[in-house]
Design a protein around this motif. Sequence first.
Motif, mmCIF file in Angstrom:
data_model
loop_
_atom_site.group_PDB
_atom_site.id
_atom_site.type_symbol
_atom_site.label_atom_id
_atom_site.label_comp_id
_atom_site.label_asym_id
_atom_site.label_seq_id
_atom_site.Cartn_x
_atom_site.Cartn_y
_atom_site.Cartn_z
ATOM 1 N N GLU A 29 107.462 -40.817 22.741
ATOM 2 C CA GLU A 29 106.209 -41.239 22.121
ATOM 3 C C GLU A 29 106.480 -42.337 21.090
ATOM 4 O OE1 GLU A 29 104.030 -37.901 20.547
ATOM 5 O OE2 GLU A 29 104.735 -36.568 22.145
ATOM 6 N N PRO A 30 106.116 -43.569 21.387
ATOM 7 C CA PRO A 30 106.342 -44.666 20.444
ATOM 8 C C PRO A 30 105.705 -44.379 19.081
ATOM 9 C CG PRO A 30 105.641 -45.515 22.584
ATOM 10 C CD PRO A 30 105.465 -44.020 22.638
ATOM 11 N N GLY A 31 106.480 -44.591 18.037
ATOM 12 C CA GLY A 31 105.957 -44.419 16.684
ATOM 13 C C GLY A 31 106.021 -42.994 16.160
ATOM 14 N N PHE A 32 106.509 -42.055 16.985
ATOM 15 C CA PHE A 32 106.561 -40.670 16.501
ATOM 16 C C PHE A 32 107.635 -40.541 15.435
ATOM 17 C CE2 PHE A 32 107.930 -36.218 16.675
ATOM 18 C CZ PHE A 32 106.705 -35.586 16.513
ATOM 19 N N SER A 33 107.327 -39.737 14.415
ATOM 20 C CA SER A 33 108.263 -39.545 13.303
ATOM 21 C C SER A 33 107.952 -38.211 12.633
ATOM 22 C CB SER A 33 108.122 -40.678 12.285
ATOM 23 O OG SER A 33 106.818 -40.640 11.701
ATOM 24 N N TYR A 34 108.777 -37.853 11.647
ATOM 25 C CA TYR A 34 108.495 -36.644 10.874
ATOM 26 C C TYR A 34 107.158 -36.765 10.160
ATOM 27 C CZ TYR A 34 113.188 -34.712 11.550
ATOM 28 O OH TYR A 34 114.319 -34.185 12.099
ATOM 29 N N GLU A 35 106.855 -37.970 9.693
ATOM 30 C CA GLU A 35 105.590 -38.192 8.993
ATOM 31 C C GLU A 35 104.398 -37.963 9.925
ATOM 32 O OE1 GLU A 35 103.526 -41.515 6.055
ATOM 33 O OE2 GLU A 35 105.335 -42.015 7.194
ATOM 34 N N VAL A 36 104.514 -38.459 11.163
ATOM 35 C CA VAL A 36 103.440 -38.261 12.140
ATOM 36 C C VAL A 36 103.280 -36.791 12.461
ATOM 37 C CG1 VAL A 36 102.738 -38.701 14.534
ATOM 38 C CG2 VAL A 36 103.670 -40.561 13.136
ATOM 39 N N TRP A 37 104.398 -36.103 12.669
ATOM 40 C CA TRP A 37 104.333 -34.685 13.021
ATOM 41 C C TRP A 37 103.769 -33.869 11.866
ATOM 42 C CZ3 TRP A 37 109.006 -31.458 15.301
ATOM 43 C CH2 TRP A 37 108.492 -30.416 16.056
#
Length: 286
Positions: free
Chosen positions: A31-39
């Motif tokens: 998933e492009p752009g997925f990160s801990y912040e997004v999660w």
Amino acid sequence: MNKKITKPDLKTYLNIHDYLKDLYEFRKGTEPGFSYEVWAYELGLSNRSFLRQIIVGRRALTNQTSKVICDHLNLDSVEREYFNLLVLYSKARTAEDRNLYGRRLRQLIRLDYAQDEMKDSAKFVLKSLYPRLQTLLSFNDINKTVESLAHLLRLPVVEVAEALAELEGMDLVEKQISDKVQWQAKTKSFKVPEQLGSEVLINYHRQCLNESLQAFSRPASERRYRSIMVAMSEEEFADYLKDLEIFVKQSLGKFDRDDFHGRKLFQLNFNLHAVTEEGASELPTL
């Protein structure tokens, strides 16, 4: 060639942090752009650092956070039960609790990973080559001629041909004739019933131990050896055997693959035996 990223299968894990870490890596890789912040935002958590510390195991997974994550994973009823049990099993501090949660985890793993019990197990374990061939023949993407199998196993063609004939006689493999004769497993996932004291089984494990010693000369990328000492009572020993059973099921499920490309077949042997007599209290008398 890019390595194919596979979504982690919850019911192949024995540690909730390992599962969450692999799930994060899977989503980050797909998933492009997925990160801990997004999660963290998806889960309604205010601090991405807090989520990361949970995933890498630096913080315990609280009941509230566990429920939030579980609710967002789109799990079915069995998977939800497994997730919650896995959280409890990972946090268990006593043998009694681990045994309680582990027993239910084993039941769920059994439902998820079926194995055919070998009917002619005495013949099947006569040679360590038989289970290896049986496993190799279950993959879809390898050349299954005698010559190719012999090359993979680093063995003479004649020896592999004789072994295939024996497996065919046990009704475990079959020929598929096209341009060249190819072989196919009729049974993919199998197990040999435990027969403590069986001379045939003892000889099989003796073969495996001797081959393990010979593997000392192979590159470090192809072998590992570990030895530990732990003191256990009879009850703790029985509980540890159950933990090993869970680990076996977990490994079989986690590495159940149809393709062999880029992989090598590894064999893991468990050797567990007492090296002392049972201890007795030797406190000085007053």
